[in-house]
Design a protein around this motif. Sequence first.
Motif: not given
Length: 895
Positions: A704-706, A718-723, A736-739, A785-792
């Motif tokens: 639903x996001x990445x 990160x612990x305790x996050x369903x990623x 570091x890529x994540x979704x 550092x650079x952080x990019x997040x998006x849902x859509x």
Amino acid sequence: MADGSGAITTIRTTCPYCGVGCGVAGAAGGDRTLAVSGDAAHPANKGRLCSKGSALGATVGLQGRLLEPTINGRVATWGEATALVAKRFRDTIARHGRDSVAFYVSGQLLTEDYYVANKLMKGFIGSGNIDTNSRLCMASAVAAHKQAFGADLVPGCYEDLDEADLVVFAGHNAAWTHPILFRRLEAAKARGQKHVVIDPRRTDTAEGADLHLAIAPQSDVRLWNGLLAELDRRGLLDLDYVREHVNGVEAVREALAQDDQSPAAVAADCGIAVADLLAFYDLFAAHPKTVSLFSMGSNQSAQGVAKGLAILNVHLATGRIGKPGACPFSITGQPNAMGGRETGGMANTLAGHMDFAPEDRDRVARFWGAPHTARAPGLKAVEMFEAVRTGKIKAIWVMATNPAVSLPNAGAVREALEKCPFVVVSDCVETDTTAYAHVKLPALAWAEKDGTVTNSERRISRQRALFAAPGQARADWRIMADVAQGMGFDGFGWPSQASIFREWARLTAYENQGSRLLDLSGLAGMTPDGYAAMTPIQWPVRAAGQGTPRLFVDGRYQTPDGRARMVPVRPKGPADAVSDAFPMSLNTGRIRDQWHTMTRTGLAPDLCRHAPEPFVEIHPRDAESAGIKDGALTRVSTARGEAVALAKVTDRQRPGGLFMPMHWTDAFAPSGKSNHLIAPNLDPTSGQPEFKHTPARARPYRETWKGFFLTRDIVAAPANLDLVWRRIPQDAAQLHEFAGRGDASEREALRKRLTKGLAGETTVFEDVGAGSRREAWIENGRLVAVLFQTAAGRLPPRDWLADLFALDLLTAEARSALLIGRPPGAPVDRGPMVCACLKVGAKAVDAAIAAGAVTADAVGAATGAGTNCGSCRPEIARMIAAAASLKTKETADVA
């Protein structure tokens, strides 16, 4: 290594990767800088190195190194650590018996290390419980050799690959797993050599072959038995050779007669076209000078020994063995898998190719002065860790390997290590396995080791230290010798690795009189200077000191009567059948630029670009049925667990099959590990697991996001996050890529964890409606550092952002680009990396092809791709062929 004057000298050593055993010339400078090139004088590679070998200089830093002993996380002295290991092993044996302890070792050890490990466990502790990670790759070939030849003997040499008129790759993607040998084979093919590839995947090796047989999973025995029956029908068995040198041919003929060996029946069972099967038969019949290279696709099976024997049967029955250009050739996976096999690294053998027969056992015991030498084989790798899990084994020492990732059903291995009362790990780096260690012992890494290794053609080469030992790191053999002496054992007081090698050579000659082909008597009297200057040589090396390129030239084998043995084998289906719940077959293996669990290659950013994150190959038909899109995150499930990887939708994958690489770990992609999915089905003789077939299913992940986070430091998932989390090293940063599948609160929770503690000037852009956020941190003019997040929305290319971390001072244009979220000027898309050596992307290769380059050489002239190590040449050839096919189709459509 720099001498006292500051001058840098070049040292000849050996590559630490595959079983080719390439010679490396290393020039080490200050601050652990290292320039490497191929050793032109080494006969295995003649100056060539593959992408991994070429990048060795980027892997010798101290990042992640173990540099001091620890006990339960507390820094300890060597005296404390080895005394504790000795006491705990001694006490465990006293309470629970000799078989309550175990060693699990590795093809990354040197031969001298292996010898000491076996002398300690089998000779003085008196248990067979020492096994090696070579169990996962070579055990089935070992068992087949022993049954057919009387000992674990690889008959051929690399010159046979040059001499052969036909080379059959049986489960062997040489273009990726043994690239330097493949360069030789490419040259031979250009002279007219024919290539047949037996593999369910259309690999880079298969892409350029004369014939590709994409057989159904575990149908290899059926294929080779069918070939032997057909050759017999055509009158092409060498019955004179068989009469003089081989037993068992009639028993094999009788076994073959129990199945329908008609081409139509064999082709149907193997899932291939009759015409292709007949083409294989014709090629084999027409070329007596045939080499059959068999590797993991044959060995990693619950019927791996049967596959090996089926191949050996064909060669023995046709006399294609012991002759230039004609032999069955088992290609090892690790740089010293052969050295480990020689010294007894497997639980079911003793050193010097001796077994547990009373006369062999007593001979080894006499030589060592060890009356308690083990009388029976120990537990093989998978069985060993199950015994740890159930409490039968109460103390285990893991050396230079990472079983928490590499073994099948790896979740059970982690459970075993968690339960074990005493776990020792000696390694050069932190791994998934060191997390379970009560005692960690810092060992030397490749660039600091000194000793010998043996490659796939029985060639012994020197590995020489390029750097002094960092911190308190010690040689593996010395660590074990200190523990042995702490346990009260004599015979472990060697002053150097040279003295260990001489003892090992003497053992091979002890009471031999020509009865054992593994004979190093010609090296047993080597002086320290001779050892230091030792040049590559193939065993046997008898009294005259000359090497032996090819075995069985005289038709004599290491059996009691001197005759080879053909062994009947019958085809069987996979150990686990697919089902409605798991309708596909999961196959795992290696990729071109990575090695094992990435503890070394993962340090080289260039090696992380060709396949930057875990992937799963799936056929277009299966992808469409499952709703999986190319490049989308995909869940791969088996009865033992689940992994998430990027989908590669490709017709190079056989319908009904999946392929995942085995390299990724908790440090790089915790959700992308493959081996915990694998069923622990074993060959009943060799104990080798069936990595090449586990029933599985695939379905979309549907995130639903990445997003991604670029920083100069490594960040753990990160612990305790369903990623779904992946780390991809860059030249000046870590990507570091994540979704995830949660909502905005999950995105915010991750953002807070990642940005905690970041300081400096901050640039922020947020689009709440699209669920998008861009942030950058700048300190003293440098990007932090650079952080990019998006849902859509879509995420921008990462390359330009990663390149900004190399700047000492961000320009105004770069700052604006960070806010806008795209690179200044026209976007530059290099495409996927093709050439790791010279950093040439697919877009540049495509442009060269469009401009008229129609050969790999022409693409190399235009772009540089493929002109260094050549590992990418098969991929370039495939891209040329694909472009030509597209052009032909477009022309036809216009017409």
